[in-house]
Design a protein around this motif. Structure first.
Motif, PDB file in Angstrom:
ATOM      1  N   THR A  40       7.878 -12.631   7.367  1.00  0.00           N
ATOM      2  CA  THR A  40       7.883 -11.764   8.530  1.00  0.00           C
ATOM      3  C   THR A  40       8.314 -10.365   8.092  1.00  0.00           C
ATOM      4  O   THR A  40       9.438 -10.179   7.631  1.00  0.00           O
ATOM      5  CB  THR A  40       8.847 -12.298   9.606  1.00  0.00           C
ATOM      6  OG1 THR A  40       8.423 -13.608   9.990  1.00  0.00           O
ATOM      7  CG2 THR A  40       8.855 -11.405  10.831  1.00  0.00           C
ATOM      8  N   VAL A  41       7.420  -9.411   8.226  1.00  0.00           N
ATOM      9  CA  VAL A  41       7.706  -8.036   7.831  1.00  0.00           C
ATOM     10  C   VAL A  41       7.513  -7.139   9.047  1.00  0.00           C
ATOM     11  O   VAL A  41       6.451  -7.159   9.677  1.00  0.00           O
ATOM     12  CB  VAL A  41       6.774  -7.581   6.685  1.00  0.00           C
ATOM     13  CG1 VAL A  41       7.065  -6.136   6.302  1.00  0.00           C
ATOM     14  CG2 VAL A  41       6.939  -8.491   5.473  1.00  0.00           C
ATOM     15  N   LEU A  52       7.908  -5.545  -1.573  1.00  0.00           N
ATOM     16  CA  LEU A  52       7.777  -6.953  -1.938  1.00  0.00           C
ATOM     17  C   LEU A  52       8.360  -7.823  -0.835  1.00  0.00           C
ATOM     18  O   LEU A  52       9.170  -7.374  -0.013  1.00  0.00           O
ATOM     19  CB  LEU A  52       8.519  -7.249  -3.244  1.00  0.00           C
ATOM     20  CG  LEU A  52       8.072  -6.490  -4.504  1.00  0.00           C
ATOM     21  CD1 LEU A  52       9.032  -6.791  -5.648  1.00  0.00           C
ATOM     22  CD2 LEU A  52       6.654  -6.874  -4.887  1.00  0.00           C
ATOM     23  N   THR A  53       7.969  -9.085  -0.830  1.00  0.00           N
ATOM     24  CA  THR A  53       8.581 -10.105   0.012  1.00  0.00           C
ATOM     25  C   THR A  53       9.100 -11.209  -0.900  1.00  0.00           C
ATOM     26  O   THR A  53       8.796 -11.211  -2.108  1.00  0.00           O
ATOM     27  CB  THR A  53       7.562 -10.699   1.002  1.00  0.00           C
ATOM     28  OG1 THR A  53       6.642 -11.539   0.269  1.00  0.00           O
ATOM     29  CG2 THR A  53       6.802  -9.612   1.746  1.00  0.00           C
ATOM     30  N   GLY A  93      16.433   2.536  -7.633  1.00  0.00           N
ATOM     31  CA  GLY A  93      17.188   1.765  -6.660  1.00  0.00           C
ATOM     32  C   GLY A  93      16.305   0.854  -5.828  1.00  0.00           C
ATOM     33  O   GLY A  93      15.084   1.023  -5.741  1.00  0.00           O
ATOM     34  N   VAL A  94      16.948  -0.117  -5.195  1.00  0.00           N
ATOM     35  CA  VAL A  94      16.242  -1.123  -4.403  1.00  0.00           C
ATOM     36  C   VAL A  94      16.914  -1.241  -3.040  1.00  0.00           C
ATOM     37  O   VAL A  94      18.144  -1.334  -2.953  1.00  0.00           O
ATOM     38  CB  VAL A  94      16.248  -2.495  -5.111  1.00  0.00           C
ATOM     39  CG1 VAL A  94      15.532  -3.541  -4.262  1.00  0.00           C
ATOM     40  CG2 VAL A  94      15.606  -2.393  -6.490  1.00  0.00           C
ATOM     41  N   LEU A  95      16.110  -1.235  -2.007  1.00  0.00           N
ATOM     42  CA  LEU A  95      16.585  -1.498  -0.647  1.00  0.00           C
ATOM     43  C   LEU A  95      16.168  -2.907  -0.270  1.00  0.00           C
ATOM     44  O   LEU A  95      14.976  -3.218  -0.217  1.00  0.00           O
ATOM     45  CB  LEU A  95      15.994  -0.480   0.335  1.00  0.00           C
ATOM     46  CG  LEU A  95      16.246  -0.727   1.829  1.00  0.00           C
ATOM     47  CD1 LEU A  95      17.742  -0.704   2.146  1.00  0.00           C
ATOM     48  CD2 LEU A  95      15.497   0.299   2.679  1.00  0.00           C
ATOM     49  N   VAL A  96      17.141  -3.784  -0.058  1.00  0.00           N
ATOM     50  CA  VAL A  96      16.872  -5.148   0.418  1.00  0.00           C
ATOM     51  C   VAL A  96      17.134  -5.159   1.913  1.00  0.00           C
ATOM     52  O   VAL A  96      18.219  -4.769   2.365  1.00  0.00           O
ATOM     53  CB  VAL A  96      17.763  -6.182  -0.304  1.00  0.00           C
ATOM     54  CG1 VAL A  96      17.504  -7.586   0.257  1.00  0.00           C
ATOM     55  CG2 VAL A  96      17.499  -6.154  -1.808  1.00  0.00           C
ATOM     56  N   VAL A  97      16.166  -5.619   2.670  1.00  0.00           N
ATOM     57  CA  VAL A  97      16.270  -5.625   4.121  1.00  0.00           C
ATOM     58  C   VAL A  97      16.428  -7.066   4.592  1.00  0.00           C
ATOM     59  O   VAL A  97      15.539  -7.887   4.412  1.00  0.00           O
ATOM     60  CB  VAL A  97      15.032  -4.982   4.776  1.00  0.00           C
ATOM     61  CG1 VAL A  97      15.242  -4.858   6.282  1.00  0.00           C
ATOM     62  CG2 VAL A  97      14.731  -3.626   4.154  1.00  0.00           C
ATOM     63  N   VAL A 120      12.547  -4.687  -0.737  1.00  0.00           N
ATOM     64  CA  VAL A 120      12.318  -6.130  -0.657  1.00  0.00           C
ATOM     65  C   VAL A 120      12.596  -6.560   0.781  1.00  0.00           C
ATOM     66  O   VAL A 120      13.727  -6.436   1.265  1.00  0.00           O
ATOM     67  CB  VAL A 120      13.212  -6.909  -1.636  1.00  0.00           C
ATOM     68  CG1 VAL A 120      12.934  -8.404  -1.520  1.00  0.00           C
ATOM     69  CG2 VAL A 120      12.980  -6.436  -3.070  1.00  0.00           C
ATOM     70  N   TRP A 121      11.578  -7.057   1.441  1.00  0.00           N
ATOM     71  CA  TRP A 121      11.707  -7.475   2.839  1.00  0.00           C
ATOM     72  C   TRP A 121      12.145  -8.935   2.906  1.00  0.00           C
ATOM     73  O   TRP A 121      11.327  -9.848   2.771  1.00  0.00           O
ATOM     74  CB  TRP A 121      10.376  -7.298   3.564  1.00  0.00           C
ATOM     75  CG  TRP A 121       9.903  -5.881   3.668  1.00  0.00           C
ATOM     76  CD1 TRP A 121       8.989  -5.261   2.871  1.00  0.00           C
ATOM     77  CD2 TRP A 121      10.345  -4.909   4.619  1.00  0.00           C
ATOM     78  NE1 TRP A 121       8.828  -3.963   3.265  1.00  0.00           N
ATOM     79  CE2 TRP A 121       9.638  -3.713   4.336  1.00  0.00           C
ATOM     80  CE3 TRP A 121      11.244  -4.927   5.682  1.00  0.00           C
ATOM     81  CZ2 TRP A 121       9.812  -2.550   5.079  1.00  0.00           C
ATOM     82  CZ3 TRP A 121      11.423  -3.767   6.418  1.00  0.00           C
ATOM     83  CH2 TRP A 121      10.724  -2.603   6.118  1.00  0.00           C
TER      84      TRP A 121
END
Length: 452
Positions: free
Chosen positions: A177-178, A192-193, A207-211, A381-382
């Protein structure tokens, strides 16, 4: 073509391709003199069809055999396909090995307090399929299921078949689910998922944002942070749990105290309960707790829920203190439940003393926005959840949000059932060890339907 009244098939069924039959194989459809296996024709009739050869579908097959109901299990890939194809490299089960059990099949290794790797999970499910002789047809993708006469017509990439009953065991996590706001993210940022993420080495520098901060989000945030990349974690509603409590795995407490066995018809807001995120847990040899405090200690930056994108900036909601307090409060209430159970059942002497944990630390000044064009992050990363995929189901049993309407796995279409969904019949429904009770009852209902 009306289906015959007998539970035995009168049409040819291709031999299973993925598992070895056991000495007591499942009842399988008889062959027709006019249609031999050598002709390679599609299935035409089976009393029951199971869609999906994961642990839920194989448990259904086990109980169908116990009721002497001929059936076939259709699998688009291989046995345990989701575990093989849709998991990241380092993932382990969240449940301890001692809770890994299927009907008549349980973990008997030397580490009951450990957590299976994906390879071990695949081997465990593969072995169950083999010893039960499940009639699995691999490489068979279902493209349509329609109600016809007193049963169903199932269309696959190998042809069509008819059945009187059908069990949907295709899983609750077929599609990530995005949120729609991903469309406003600059094309320079890779998205990415959990289905496309494998390990930190595949990520570009930066950097990376993880949601998302459920089990998946916290695990990926920790792994990526340890790889040397700075990580920002966007946190919304979450379920906080310690990995161990009073010397035992927290999921041992869930099982022993009867929390896992709470039934769907005992829960006030069932719809909400079925949508709750998975608890913040990780399976590691050290049995370590991975909550937001642990992530902060690793250097992960915590921000609020991602609410919008405006002028190339991600906007995060405030109110982290309230979000953290609610998760902490729910955890404390659950630990109180465990303590009460131990006290009432004279188990205090068998476990350690009651524990309480530090509140989730609130950042001194959590940022409310992030410039997506400034180069601070190169990847998103979702980890925002999963949903089932029923685009092939041409029966009016799916609600407006794409979920099955069911009562404990019984759908509002005669002979149609589901297994392996969140809180299907009990809180443990989606876990490997939780499928036995659900499958026994659902297949029991199916058998009564056929008898009627």
């Amino acid at each position: 073509m009306p289906t015959p009244p007998s539970r035995r098939s009168r049409r040819w069924w291709p031999s299973p391709r993925s598992v070895r039959p056991s000495s007591t194989p499942s009842p399988t459809p008889r062959t027709s003199p006019s249609k031999s296996p050598e002709e390679g024709r599609a299935i035409e009739y089976a009393t029951a069809v199971v869609i999906g050869a994961g642990h839920a579908g194989l448990a259904a097959s086990h109980f169908l055999r116990a009721h002497s109901i001929d059936h076939v299990v259709l699998e688009r890939g291989e046995v345990a396909n989701s575990w093989r194809r849709e998991r990241w490299d380092s993932l382990r089960l969240l449940t301890p090995n001692g809770q890994s059990r299927l009907p008549g099949h349980h973990y008997d290794g030397p580490d009951p307090d450990g957590y299976m790797t994906m390879g071990e999970v695949i081997g465990f499910i593969d072995h169950f399929a083999a010893v039960t002789g499940a009639p699995v047809q691999t490489g068979t993708e279902v493209t349509s299921v329609r109600r016809v006469d007193d049963g169903y017509r199932v269309t696959t990439n190998h042809g069509e078949l008819r059945c009187r009953a059908l069990v949907i065991a295709s899983g609750a996590c077929n599609r990530p689910t995005v949120p729609a706001l991903h469309e406003a993210v600059p094309t320079t940022i890779e998205q990415l998922t959990p289905f496309t993420y494998r390990n930190p080495a595949q990520l570009p520098d930066g950097g990376v944002l993880v949601v998302g901060a459920s089990a998946t989000g916290v695990q990926l945030a920790a792994e990526i942070q340890r790889s040397g990349r700075p990580v920002i974690l966007s946190v919304g509603e979450h379920v906080r749990l310690p990995r161990t409590y009073r010397g035992r795995d927290v999921l041992w407490w869930m099982d022993s105290a009867g929390v896992w066995d709470q039934r769907h018809d005992e829960i006030d807001d069932l719809t909400r309960a079925r949508r709750l995120p998975s608890p913040q847990l990780v399976g590691t040899p050290e049995r370590s707790t991975l909550d937001l405090n642990a992530l902060s200690a690793l250097g992960v930056e915590l921000v609020g829920r991602w609410a919008a994108v405006r002028d190339g900036r991600a906007l995060f909601s405030g109110g982290l203190r309230n979000v953290f307090s609610l998760a902490d409060l729910k955890m404390e209430r659950l630990l109180d439940t465990f303590d009460g159970w131990a006290r009432r059942h004279d188990r205090d002497a068998e476990v350690g003393p009651p524990e309480r944990f530090a509140p989730t630390g609130v950042p001194a000044s959590a940022r409310l926005q992030l410039d997506l064009r400034g180069g601070e992050i190169s990847t998103i990363v979702w980890a925002t959840g999963f949903r089932p995929d029923y685009r092939w189901l041409d029966v009016p049993v799916v609600d407006a949000k794409g979920y099955l309407n069911h009562d404990g796995g019984v759908l509002d279409s005669p002979g149609l059932y589901a297994l392996g969904l969140p809180l299907l019949r009990r809180r443990k429904s989606t876990f490997i060890h939780g499928i036995e009770d659900d499958a026994r009852e659902v297949v029991g209902h199916l058998a009564q339907h056929l008898a009627g």
